[in-house]
Motif scaffolding. Sequence first.
Motif, PDB file in Angstrom:
ATOM      1  N   SER A 141      -8.605  -2.636 -13.170  1.00 11.78           N
ATOM      2  CA  SER A 141      -8.241  -3.079 -11.553  1.00 11.78           C
ATOM      3  C   SER A 141      -9.498  -3.799 -11.210  1.00 11.78           C
ATOM      4  N   ILE A 182      -5.351   3.111 -11.167  1.00  8.73           N
ATOM      5  CA  ILE A 182      -4.447   4.153 -11.592  1.00  8.73           C
ATOM      6  C   ILE A 182      -4.432   4.550 -13.020  1.00  8.73           C
ATOM      7  N   ARG A 194      -5.034  -1.796  -7.455  1.00 11.26           N
ATOM      8  CA  ARG A 194      -4.707  -0.497  -7.711  1.00 11.26           C
ATOM      9  C   ARG A 194      -5.357   0.148  -8.984  1.00 11.26           C
ATOM     10  N   LEU A 225       0.968  -1.301  -0.044  1.00  7.63           N
ATOM     11  CA  LEU A 225      -0.105  -0.082  -0.045  1.00  7.63           C
ATOM     12  C   LEU A 225       0.960   1.104   0.085  1.00  7.63           C
ATOM     13  N   TRP A 265      -1.011   4.801  -0.014  1.00  6.57           N
ATOM     14  CA  TRP A 265      -1.487   5.003  -1.356  1.00  6.57           C
ATOM     15  C   TRP A 265      -1.650   6.346  -1.658  1.00  6.57           C
ATOM     16  N   THR A 266      -2.712   6.736  -1.705  1.00  7.16           N
ATOM     17  CA  THR A 266      -3.018   8.217  -2.277  1.00  7.16           C
ATOM     18  C   THR A 266      -2.741   9.253  -1.358  1.00  7.16           C
ATOM     19  N   ASP A 311     -10.135   7.635  -6.194  1.00  3.37           N
ATOM     20  CA  ASP A 311     -10.007   6.940  -7.535  1.00  3.37           C
ATOM     21  C   ASP A 311     -10.089   7.634  -8.631  1.00  3.37           C
ATOM     22  N   GLY A 326      -5.675  -0.358 -14.189  1.00 10.48           N
ATOM     23  CA  GLY A 326      -4.828  -0.519 -13.297  1.00 10.48           C
ATOM     24  C   GLY A 326      -4.045  -1.796 -13.415  1.00 10.48           C
TER      25      GLY A 326
END
Length: 354
Positions: free
Chosen positions: A280, A310, A308, A114, A144-145, A167, A304
Motif C-alpha cells: 500500500s 489490508i 488501503r 472509503l 473504512w475500518t 493499520d 494492500g
Amino acid sequence: MRSPSWTSDLSTVIAAVVLAMGFPSTAVAAGSLAPCARLADLARTRPAGAWAEGMAALGPSLSIQKWGAPATPEALRIANLPLVKQALSVGDGSATAQRLAPSVYVASAVAGTLDCESIVAVRAQRSGSVTKIASPPTFSDLCWTDGGAAGRVFGEPAFIETSDFADPGADEQHLEVTPWTGAGWGPSCRLSLRYRIAFRLSERFCGDAQVCAAAAPLAEGIAAAYARTKSGASFNYGPPPSKEAQALLASVGGARPDDMTPPPFSTFGAKARTGFTSYSYNGITLFPLMLDGRPYVAAIGYGGVGWREIGDSLFAVYRVEGGQLQPLAGFVTVRRITGLARAMVTRPEPPPPK
C-alpha cells in the motif's frame, strides 16, 4: 418496557470513571458507563489465548450483527422502503436493515472509495407502516475500518460502533455502546482494548542468498518497531546510519517513495501465501540498512491495494542501480495478538464538526 438490567441497581454510583488493567471491580462505573464497564471486567478474566481474534473474546456477552448476513423478509422490506432509501441518500441504490429490538430496525448503506456508512433507525408499526426515529449517535465518520451495527451487550439491545485497527500493525480496538432502552437511545460508553502484539516471520523470498540470510533475523524486529512508529515519523532501525548509507537513500529520493509508485516487492517467481504482495502506498517507508558491513536501502510497509493497508507486513532489501531500487530479498511477517494489555472505559466524545 423495562429498563436494561445494567442501569437498575447502580444508578447512584458515579457516572464517569477510567478503568485500567488492575483496577478492582468495585471501581466499575455505573449508569451511563455500566455496559462497557461490565465488558471491561469480563475482558480481564479472559485467558491470553482467547484474544487471537480481538474483541471476539468477549462473545457471547458481546454480539454484533454482520452487515451482509441473510436478512429476514421484514428487514428486506424495510431496507427497500422509499423512506429508508431517502434517509440514506441511496436513491436507486441498495440498503440493508437489521432488527435491533422488537419493531425497531437500523438500516445502512455504504458508498464511496472509503466505504463510508450511513445509518438510519426506524420503527415498524403493527399496521405495517414504518416511521423514522432518532438515529443512534456515532463517534467517527463510519468509514473504512469504522462502522456500526445492531448488537447485544449482556443480552440487552444496543447499537455498537466499532473502530478496528487503524493499520495492520496497530494494537488497539475500541467500540462504543449505545443501549436501546425501549423508549429511545441511552447514554453511550466506550471500551478500548489494547493488546499485546507479536510478529512472526511467515515467508521469505530470496534473490540474493547472502543478503536474505543476513536480513531474515531482523524481519520480526523491524515489523514490530515500525508498528510502534507514529504516523509521519521518520523510521530507522539499528545503529545511526552512516553518511554513505544516508547518501544511498537520498539517491532514490529519500524515505518517502512516490505515493503512486511504491517500490516493488518481489517474490522472485515463488507463489506467496500472503494475500497481498504489493505495498500500500499509504505510509510505506524507505530506510538505510547495514548488512554485513554494507549499506542497502530497505522498505517496510503493509500489503494492500492503492492506499488501503489490508495485508501483512512487507519488509524488503534493495540495491541501488542507476537511481533505481533492485529487489534482493523480501519478507512477510504476520501480526499475532498474544493477550490483553489493558481495558479502558471512557465516555465517548462526538467527532468535531466538518
